[in-house]
Design a protein around this motif. Structure first.
Motif, PDB file in Angstrom:
ATOM      1  N   LEU A  14       0.870  -1.180   0.000  1.00 15.68           N
ATOM      2  CA  LEU A  14       0.000   0.000   0.000  1.00 15.68           C
ATOM      3  C   LEU A  14       0.901   1.222   0.000  1.00 15.68           C
ATOM      4  CD1 LEU A  14      -2.679  -1.077   2.675  1.00 15.68           C
ATOM      5  CD2 LEU A  14      -2.947  -1.122   0.201  1.00 15.68           C
ATOM      6  N   SER A  15       0.625   2.153  -0.882  1.00 13.11           N
ATOM      7  CA  SER A  15       1.471   3.352  -1.055  1.00 13.11           C
ATOM      8  C   SER A  15       2.945   2.958  -1.153  1.00 13.11           C
ATOM      9  CB  SER A  15       1.270   4.332   0.108  1.00 13.11           C
ATOM     10  OG  SER A  15      -0.079   4.562   0.353  1.00 13.11           O
ATOM     11  N   ILE A  19       2.820  -4.538   2.942  1.00 17.39           N
ATOM     12  CA  ILE A  19       1.968  -4.662   4.143  1.00 17.39           C
ATOM     13  C   ILE A  19       1.726  -6.135   4.479  1.00 17.39           C
ATOM     14  CG2 ILE A  19      -0.257  -4.037   5.199  1.00 17.39           C
ATOM     15  CD1 ILE A  19       1.479  -1.588   4.551  1.00 17.39           C
ATOM     16  N   PRO A  38      -0.628  -7.968  16.703  1.00 16.80           N
ATOM     17  CA  PRO A  38      -0.507  -6.606  17.222  1.00 16.80           C
ATOM     18  C   PRO A  38      -1.069  -5.553  16.264  1.00 16.80           C
ATOM     19  CG  PRO A  38       1.664  -7.547  16.732  1.00 16.80           C
ATOM     20  CD  PRO A  38       0.666  -8.618  16.455  1.00 16.80           C
ATOM     21  N   ASN A  39      -1.249  -4.350  16.768  1.00 19.35           N
ATOM     22  CA  ASN A  39      -1.696  -3.215  15.942  1.00 19.35           C
ATOM     23  C   ASN A  39      -0.748  -3.068  14.757  1.00 19.35           C
ATOM     24  OD1 ASN A  39      -2.416  -1.532  18.980  1.00 19.35           O
ATOM     25  ND2 ASN A  39      -3.923  -2.255  17.538  1.00 19.35           N
ATOM     26  N   GLY A  40      -1.339  -2.805  13.600  1.00 17.20           N
ATOM     27  CA  GLY A  40      -0.535  -2.553  12.409  1.00 17.20           C
ATOM     28  C   GLY A  40       0.036  -3.800  11.755  1.00 17.20           C
ATOM     29  N   ALA A  41      -0.345  -4.993  12.240  1.00 13.57           N
ATOM     30  CA  ALA A  41       0.224  -6.243  11.706  1.00 13.57           C
ATOM     31  C   ALA A  41      -0.272  -6.562  10.300  1.00 13.57           C
ATOM     32  CB  ALA A  41      -0.115  -7.402  12.642  1.00 13.57           C
ATOM     33  N   GLY A  42      -1.444  -6.006   9.930  1.00 15.39           N
ATOM     34  CA  GLY A  42      -1.982  -6.278   8.590  1.00 15.39           C
ATOM     35  C   GLY A  42      -3.302  -7.034   8.593  1.00 15.39           C
ATOM     36  N   LYS A  43      -3.953  -7.138   9.754  1.00 19.77           N
ATOM     37  CA  LYS A  43      -5.197  -7.928   9.876  1.00 19.77           C
ATOM     38  C   LYS A  43      -6.328  -7.338   9.012  1.00 19.77           C
ATOM     39  CE  LYS A  43      -5.208  -7.205  14.381  1.00 19.77           C
ATOM     40  NZ  LYS A  43      -3.992  -6.349  14.431  1.00 19.77           N
ATOM     41  N   THR A  44      -6.545  -6.011   9.165  1.00 20.28           N
ATOM     42  CA  THR A  44      -7.604  -5.364   8.384  1.00 20.28           C
ATOM     43  C   THR A  44      -7.284  -5.430   6.894  1.00 20.28           C
ATOM     44  OG1 THR A  44      -8.245  -3.917  10.168  1.00 20.28           O
ATOM     45  CG2 THR A  44      -8.749  -3.124   7.954  1.00 20.28           C
ATOM     46  N   THR A  45      -6.013  -5.259   6.560  1.00 15.75           N
ATOM     47  CA  THR A  45      -5.604  -5.332   5.151  1.00 15.75           C
ATOM     48  C   THR A  45      -5.949  -6.709   4.587  1.00 15.75           C
ATOM     49  OG1 THR A  45      -3.817  -3.801   5.654  1.00 15.75           O
ATOM     50  CG2 THR A  45      -3.641  -5.013   3.588  1.00 15.75           C
ATOM     51  N   TYR A  54      -9.650  -4.429  -1.553  1.00 16.79           N
ATOM     52  CA  TYR A  54      -8.349  -4.272  -2.204  1.00 16.79           C
ATOM     53  C   TYR A  54      -8.232  -5.328  -3.296  1.00 16.79           C
ATOM     54  CZ  TYR A  54      -6.690  -1.328   1.698  1.00 16.79           C
ATOM     55  OH  TYR A  54      -6.518  -0.333   2.621  1.00 16.79           O
ATOM     56  N   GLN A  85     -14.488  -2.600  10.472  1.00 12.80           N
ATOM     57  CA  GLN A  85     -14.192  -2.047  11.806  1.00 12.80           C
ATOM     58  C   GLN A  85     -15.185  -0.937  12.100  1.00 12.80           C
ATOM     59  OE1 GLN A  85     -10.246  -0.447  12.443  1.00 12.80           O
ATOM     60  NE2 GLN A  85      -9.416  -2.501  12.695  1.00 12.80           N
ATOM     61  N   GLU A 166     -13.024  -7.097  13.960  1.00 12.80           N
ATOM     62  CA  GLU A 166     -13.245  -6.724  15.376  1.00 12.80           C
ATOM     63  C   GLU A 166     -14.737  -6.594  15.703  1.00 12.80           C
ATOM     64  OE1 GLU A 166     -10.725  -3.572  16.800  1.00 12.80           O
ATOM     65  OE2 GLU A 166      -9.256  -3.999  15.247  1.00 12.80           O
ATOM     66  N   HIS A 199      -9.103  -8.796  18.846  1.00 10.96           N
ATOM     67  CA  HIS A 199      -8.041  -8.341  19.742  1.00 10.96           C
ATOM     68  C   HIS A 199      -8.107  -9.082  21.068  1.00 10.96           C
ATOM     69  CE1 HIS A 199      -5.767  -5.385  17.648  1.00 10.96           C
ATOM     70  NE2 HIS A 199      -6.859  -4.740  17.252  1.00 10.96           N
TER      71      HIS A 199
HETATM   72  N1  LIG Z   1      -3.503   3.048   2.475  1.00 14.63           N
HETATM   73  C1  LIG Z   1      -2.404   2.781   3.151  1.00 14.63           C
HETATM   74  N2  LIG Z   1      -1.196   3.245   2.760  1.00 14.63           N
HETATM   75  C2  LIG Z   1      -0.069   2.956   3.446  1.00 14.63           C
HETATM   76  N3  LIG Z   1      -0.047   2.185   4.543  1.00 14.63           N
HETATM   77  C3  LIG Z   1      -1.216   1.699   4.976  1.00 14.63           C
HETATM   78  C4  LIG Z   1      -2.452   1.971   4.320  1.00 14.63           C
HETATM   79  N4  LIG Z   1      -3.444   1.339   4.994  1.00 14.63           N
HETATM   80  C5  LIG Z   1      -2.860   0.707   6.039  1.00 14.63           C
HETATM   81  N5  LIG Z   1      -1.531   0.939   6.027  1.00 14.63           N
HETATM   82  C6  LIG Z   1      -0.541   0.431   6.982  1.00 14.63           C
HETATM   83  O1  LIG Z   1      -0.559  -0.987   6.891  1.00 14.63           O
HETATM   84  C7  LIG Z   1      -0.270  -1.570   8.152  1.00 14.63           C
HETATM   85  C8  LIG Z   1      -1.323  -2.604   8.471  1.00 14.63           C
HETATM   86  O2  LIG Z   1      -2.560  -1.929   8.701  1.00 14.63           O
HETATM   87  P1  LIG Z   1      -3.835  -2.740   9.122  1.00 14.63           P
HETATM   88  O3  LIG Z   1      -4.947  -1.758   9.303  1.00 14.63           O
HETATM   89  O4  LIG Z   1      -4.044  -3.857   8.185  1.00 14.63           O
HETATM   90  O5  LIG Z   1      -3.350  -3.324  10.528  1.00 14.63           O
HETATM   91  P2  LIG Z   1      -4.165  -4.076  11.663  1.00 14.63           P
HETATM   92  O6  LIG Z   1      -3.387  -5.316  11.992  1.00 14.63           O
HETATM   93  O7  LIG Z   1      -5.573  -4.276  11.256  1.00 14.63           O
HETATM   94  O8  LIG Z   1      -4.035  -3.031  12.839  1.00 14.63           O
HETATM   95  P3  LIG Z   1      -5.005  -2.654  14.083  1.00 14.63           P
HETATM   96  O9  LIG Z   1      -4.936  -3.824  15.023  1.00 14.63           O
HETATM   97  O10 LIG Z   1      -4.324  -1.463  14.650  1.00 14.63           O
HETATM   98  O11 LIG Z   1      -6.376  -2.376  13.559  1.00 14.63           O
HETATM   99  C9  LIG Z   1      -0.201  -0.415   9.143  1.00 14.63           C
HETATM  100  O12 LIG Z   1       1.148  -0.106   9.382  1.00 14.63           O
HETATM  101  C10 LIG Z   1      -0.892   0.738   8.425  1.00 14.63           C
HETATM  102  O13 LIG Z   1      -0.389   1.989   8.819  1.00 14.63           O
END
Ligand SMILES: Nc1ncnc2c1ncn2[C@@H]1O[C@H](COP(=O)(O)OP(=O)(O)OP(=O)(O)O)[C@@H](O)[C@H]1O
Length: 261
Positions: A14-15, A19, A38-45, A54, A85, A166, A199
């Protein structure tokens, strides 16, 4: 086992930033798979790749034997419902209107809703306990009530697969228990497949047949609910200490953060 979802070597940037890297797993019909990490691991992605939000990923996602890149958004919506979410979901619709959108993928351009559609809507409102709020606008509800409305819309969609990001955020203990019971019953009694980001490790373990942990975009653990409650495993996933407590009232240990090792 009959895999309804098969993910192979999924990677996404992403960008320009990687990810998710080389994610492979499968989910069988009737299976509840929790995604933790953990936060930011990529779960939502990951959930957004599965739901078709996507599409710029590499690798393959097969849904009921079909390459998801060959499925239209409507095809995907007939097979999968998606509960995003809770944040940022300010929506001008009433509860009833939102839940009715769950039926749209089943309608063609020239048909209106049938008795069956209305009964699916009523049933979903009843099962989630939000029947009394059906005429209220979503933006007038509490966070938990709104959360239940989105879960009701997913149930009304009546799909073989539910993707939930979540689902228990904002819910009090009673509603968490209700949602967990609705979701477990969807898998056990109706053969639905659930992939849910959690979580709360206790909720993930209590609901799941399989737990997958993501860390920094890769799968760091995949195993049973029992294996996911191992405190050494949890420490590797979250980089913090955990304590497990055993009680005869519960088949799995209960997990809290803390302790020295
Ligand atoms: N559009 C985007 N461009 C760049 N980076 C992105 C974009 N969307 C998400 N990210 C990054 O991708 C990583 C994974 O994000 P994601 O939302 O999948 O994490 P997560 O595991 O669901 O986190 P959380 O538990 O905090 O909800 C994060 O570092 C986030 O900042």
């Amino acid at each position: 086992m009959n895999n309804i979802i098969q993910v192979r070597n999924l990677s996404v940037r992403l960008s320009g930033t990687p990810i998710l890297e080389d994610i492979s797993f499968e989910a069988a019909a009737g299976e509840y798979v929790s995604i933790i990490g953990p936060n930011g691991a990529g779960k939502t992605t990951l959930i957004k790749c599965l739901s078709g939000i996507y599409s710029n990923w590499t690798g393959s996602i097969s849904i009921e034997g079909n390459d998801s890149k060959n499925l239209s958004h409507r095809d995907i919506a007939r097979l999968q419902s998606y509960v995003p979410q809770a944040e940022g979901r300010m929506n001008p619709l009433t509860v009833e209107e939102l839940v009715a959108t769950g039926r749209y993928p089943h309608l063609s351009a020239f048909t209106t809703m049938t008795k069956g559609d209305f009964s699916a809507i009523d049933d979903a409102l009843e099962r989630t306990g939000i029947q009394p709020f059906r005429k209220r606008r979503l933006n007038s509800l509490s966070g938990g009530e709104r959360q239940m409305a989105f879960i009701a819309a997913a149930l009304a969609q009546d799909t073989k697969i539910l993707l939930l990001d979540e689902p228990s955020t904002f819910l009090d203990y009673k509603h968490q228990a209700e949602v967990s019971s609705i979701l477990k019953s969807a898998c056990r009694d109706h053969g639905r497949t659930i992939i849910a980001v959690h979580h709360d490790i206790n909720m993930a373990a209590a609901c799941s047949n399989k737990v997958i942990a993501l860390k920094a975009g890769s799968i760091i653990f995949s195993g049973t609910a029992q294996e996911a409650t191992d405190t050494t495993t949890l420490k590797k996933i979250y980089d913090t200490n955990f304590i497990s407590a055993f009680t005869s009232a519960h088949p799995l240990p209960l997990i809290i953060t803390g302790g020295d090792t």
